[in-house]
Design an enzyme around this catalytic site. Structure first.
Site, mmCIF file in Angstrom:
data_model
loop_
_atom_site.group_PDB
_atom_site.id
_atom_site.type_symbol
_atom_site.label_atom_id
_atom_site.label_comp_id
_atom_site.label_asym_id
_atom_site.label_seq_id
_atom_site.Cartn_x
_atom_site.Cartn_y
_atom_site.Cartn_z
ATOM 1 N N ASN A 166 -6.935 -1.641 5.185
ATOM 2 C CA ASN A 166 -6.585 -2.188 6.506
ATOM 3 C C ASN A 166 -5.078 -2.207 6.758
ATOM 4 O OD1 ASN A 166 -6.908 -4.078 8.946
ATOM 5 N ND2 ASN A 166 -5.738 -5.342 7.517
ATOM 6 N N ILE A 210 2.276 -8.399 16.125
ATOM 7 C CA ILE A 210 1.655 -7.646 17.226
ATOM 8 C C ILE A 210 1.854 -8.408 18.544
ATOM 9 C CG2 ILE A 210 -0.611 -6.880 18.131
ATOM 10 C CD1 ILE A 210 0.292 -5.120 15.829
ATOM 11 N N VAL A 236 0.810 -1.229 0.000
ATOM 12 C CA VAL A 236 0.000 0.000 0.000
ATOM 13 C C VAL A 236 0.841 1.275 0.000
ATOM 14 C CG1 VAL A 236 -2.065 -1.027 1.046
ATOM 15 C CG2 VAL A 236 -0.311 -0.006 2.524
ATOM 16 N N TYR A 285 3.242 7.109 14.113
ATOM 17 C CA TYR A 285 2.006 6.303 14.017
ATOM 18 C C TYR A 285 0.775 7.134 14.348
ATOM 19 C CZ TYR A 285 -1.153 2.300 14.678
ATOM 20 O OH TYR A 285 -2.201 1.402 14.584
ATOM 21 N N ALA A 286 0.781 7.809 15.500
ATOM 22 C CA ALA A 286 -0.413 8.539 15.935
ATOM 23 C C ALA A 286 -0.849 9.598 14.906
ATOM 24 C CB ALA A 286 -0.189 9.158 17.308
ATOM 25 N N SER A 294 -6.981 3.766 14.101
ATOM 26 C CA SER A 294 -6.515 3.244 15.395
ATOM 27 C C SER A 294 -6.949 4.192 16.501
ATOM 28 C CB SER A 294 -4.984 3.182 15.373
ATOM 29 O OG SER A 294 -4.482 2.950 16.676
ATOM 30 N N SER A 332 -0.181 9.738 11.702
ATOM 31 C CA SER A 332 -0.582 9.155 10.413
ATOM 32 C C SER A 332 -1.954 8.496 10.522
ATOM 33 C CB SER A 332 0.467 8.171 9.880
ATOM 34 O OG SER A 332 0.587 7.048 10.718
ATOM 35 N N LYS A 333 -2.276 7.942 11.694
ATOM 36 C CA LYS A 333 -3.604 7.339 11.884
ATOM 37 C C LYS A 333 -4.675 8.426 12.029
ATOM 38 C CE LYS A 333 -3.019 2.959 11.509
ATOM 39 N NZ LYS A 333 -3.816 2.166 10.559
HETATM 40 N N1 LIG Z 1 -3.489 -4.923 16.464
HETATM 41 C C1 LIG Z 1 -3.795 -3.806 17.076
HETATM 42 O O1 LIG Z 1 -3.749 -3.707 18.319
HETATM 43 C C2 LIG Z 1 -4.229 -2.603 16.283
HETATM 44 C C3 LIG Z 1 -4.691 -1.486 17.002
HETATM 45 C C4 LIG Z 1 -5.094 -0.361 16.296
HETATM 46 C C5 LIG Z 1 -5.040 -0.348 14.915
HETATM 47 N N2 LIG Z 1 -4.583 -1.438 14.240
HETATM 48 C C6 LIG Z 1 -4.533 -1.344 12.780
HETATM 49 O O2 LIG Z 1 -5.181 -2.459 12.210
HETATM 50 C C7 LIG Z 1 -4.613 -2.744 10.929
HETATM 51 C C8 LIG Z 1 -4.287 -4.222 10.831
HETATM 52 O O3 LIG Z 1 -3.374 -4.557 11.817
HETATM 53 P P1 LIG Z 1 -3.145 -6.029 12.419
HETATM 54 O O4 LIG Z 1 -2.914 -5.834 13.883
HETATM 55 O O5 LIG Z 1 -4.213 -6.953 11.981
HETATM 56 O O6 LIG Z 1 -1.831 -6.565 11.736
HETATM 57 P P2 LIG Z 1 -0.394 -6.063 11.226
HETATM 58 O O7 LIG Z 1 -0.291 -4.587 11.296
HETATM 59 O O8 LIG Z 1 0.648 -6.849 11.951
HETATM 60 O O9 LIG Z 1 -0.383 -6.542 9.698
HETATM 61 C C9 LIG Z 1 -1.467 -7.025 8.967
HETATM 62 C C10 LIG Z 1 -1.027 -7.412 7.566
HETATM 63 O O10 LIG Z 1 -0.530 -6.279 6.857
HETATM 64 C C11 LIG Z 1 0.483 -6.728 5.966
HETATM 65 N N3 LIG Z 1 1.317 -5.593 5.534
HETATM 66 C C12 LIG Z 1 2.385 -5.050 6.158
HETATM 67 N N4 LIG Z 1 2.881 -4.030 5.438
HETATM 68 C C13 LIG Z 1 2.120 -3.917 4.332
HETATM 69 C C14 LIG Z 1 2.131 -3.061 3.209
HETATM 70 N N5 LIG Z 1 3.050 -2.086 3.074
HETATM 71 N N6 LIG Z 1 1.201 -3.236 2.253
HETATM 72 C C15 LIG Z 1 0.269 -4.216 2.377
HETATM 73 N N7 LIG Z 1 0.207 -5.071 3.417
HETATM 74 C C16 LIG Z 1 1.127 -4.917 4.385
HETATM 75 C C17 LIG Z 1 1.222 -7.783 6.755
HETATM 76 O O11 LIG Z 1 1.937 -8.673 5.897
HETATM 77 C C18 LIG Z 1 0.087 -8.474 7.518
HETATM 78 O O12 LIG Z 1 -0.392 -9.608 6.815
HETATM 79 C C19 LIG Z 1 -3.393 -1.807 10.791
HETATM 80 O O13 LIG Z 1 -3.750 -0.689 10.007
HETATM 81 C C20 LIG Z 1 -3.117 -1.392 12.221
HETATM 82 O O14 LIG Z 1 -2.473 -0.139 12.289
HETATM 83 C C21 LIG Z 1 -4.176 -2.566 14.886
#
Ligand SMILES: NC(=O)c1ccc[n+]([C@@H]2O[C@H](COP(=O)([O-])OP(=O)(O)OC[C@H]3O[C@@H](n4cnc5c(N)ncnc54)[C@H](O)[C@@H]3O)[C@@H](O)[C@H]2O)c1
Length: 264
Positions: free
Chosen positions: A94, A205, A68, A166-167, A150, A169-170
């Site tokens: 996502n 994570i 992405v 992170y904060a 997030s 950009s989200k």
């Molecule tokens: N897990 C949490 O506690 C949490 C909390 C708040 C927000 N989020 C947000 O939820 C979303 C999903 O997070 P998650 O915790 O399921 O997993 P994660 O962030 O560990 O990754 C999910 C998937 O994204 C893929 N990925 C990594 N870089 C990428 C890229 N450049 N392009 C495309 N795919 C890529 C990875 O290979 C993985 O399969 C993210 O945007 C994250 O910021 C997660």
């Protein structure tokens, strides 16, 4: 799910970062509700595994490579999906996170490259995806976009890693979401966000979480009224609601899914 509600029969749903965690849970849930799912990720091995699991459950899905943070990669993935399935009905942005900023430094410790990498992945990712799919959605006067932000974008990040890029950009993802929701509402395109709290999702994570001592984990959980981390499925359910026809009058909204954390 309530029988007959939140159905996506024949709808083409694109999900980024869908190989694991929240994205994979959403891919399976959309498929269970009748969608054709484009499982896109940079990890093709895990993406193919998610596709196999969907196929084994009787669903239809295909894996696509998509980084992405690259405009070319986003554009060619959406072109491939439309060549295969004719359109995109739902786009779930996502993929995101703290990639490249895996330290707990304060602002003076951040390099341009670290800041840039995280902004590229979160904000530019959302921009590239929306810019590519919105023209086709405007043309057919229908479409749904869900951006996974997030809790860090709603208030601040309390994570050990990557807080500084992170904060913001989200938070910026949600600014883009609202701006596009305004532009696209007259075209019957609903654009919304979900803001997960602390979620037990991927191994990455989990490894980060396990760098905490038991005392640190307990202190973190005390700040969550529900007293526990959420699951990927609990976030996926919110994504499906936002993408559903049942949410046809909801746009420009961010759904907080965090066990009540924002009240603390
Ligand atoms: N897990 C949490 O506690 C949490 C909390 C708040 C927000 N989020 C947000 O939820 C979303 C999903 O997070 P998650 O915790 O399921 O997993 P994660 O962030 O560990 O990754 C999910 C998937 O994204 C893929 N990925 C990594 N870089 C990428 C890229 N450049 N392009 C495309 N795919 C890529 C990875 O290979 C993985 O399969 C993210 O945007 C994250 O910021 C997660």
């Amino acid at each position: 799910m309530v029988a007959g509600m939140f159905r996506f029969d024949g709808k083409v749903v694109v999900i980024t970062g869908a190989a694991a965690g929240i994205g994979a849970a959403a891919a399976k849930m959309f498929s269970d509700q009748g969608a054709v799912v484009a499982v896109t990720d940079v990890n093709m091995e895990l993406a193919e595994k998610t596709v196999s699991e969907i196929a084994a459950a009787g669903g239809k899905a295909k894996a696509y490579y998509c980084d992405v943070s690259s405009r070319e990669s986003v554009d060619s993935m959406i072109d491939e999906v439309t060549a295969d399935f004719g359109t995109v009905d739902v786009m779930v942005d996502n993929a995101g996170g703290t990639h490249g900023a895996v330290h707990s430094g304060n602002i003076e410790e951040y390099t341009d490259e670290e800041f840039d990498g995280v902004v590229k992945r979160n904000l530019y990712g959302a921009f590239y995806l929306c810019r590519k799919v919105i023209p086709m959605m405007k043309e057919k006067r229908a479409g749904k976009i869900v951006i996974v932000s997030s809790g860090a974008g709603r208030t601040t990040s309390r994570s050990e890693f990557g807080r500084i890029p992170y904060a913001p950009s989200k938070a910026a993802q949600l600014g883009l979401m609202r701006q596009l929701a305004l532009e696209c509402a007259p075209f019957n395109i609903q654009i919304n966000g979900v803001a997960p709290g602390l979620i037990k999702s991927t191994q990455y994570i989990e490894d980060n979480w396990n760098t905490n001592t038991p005392e640190q984990k307990e202190a973190t959980l005390k700040k969550i009224p529900a007293g526990r981390r959420g699951t990927s499925e609990e976030i996926a359910a919110g994504i499906l609601f936002m993408a559903s026809e049942e949410a046809s009058y909801v746009t420009g909204h961010c759904l907080d899914i965090n066990g009540g954390s924002l009240m603390m």
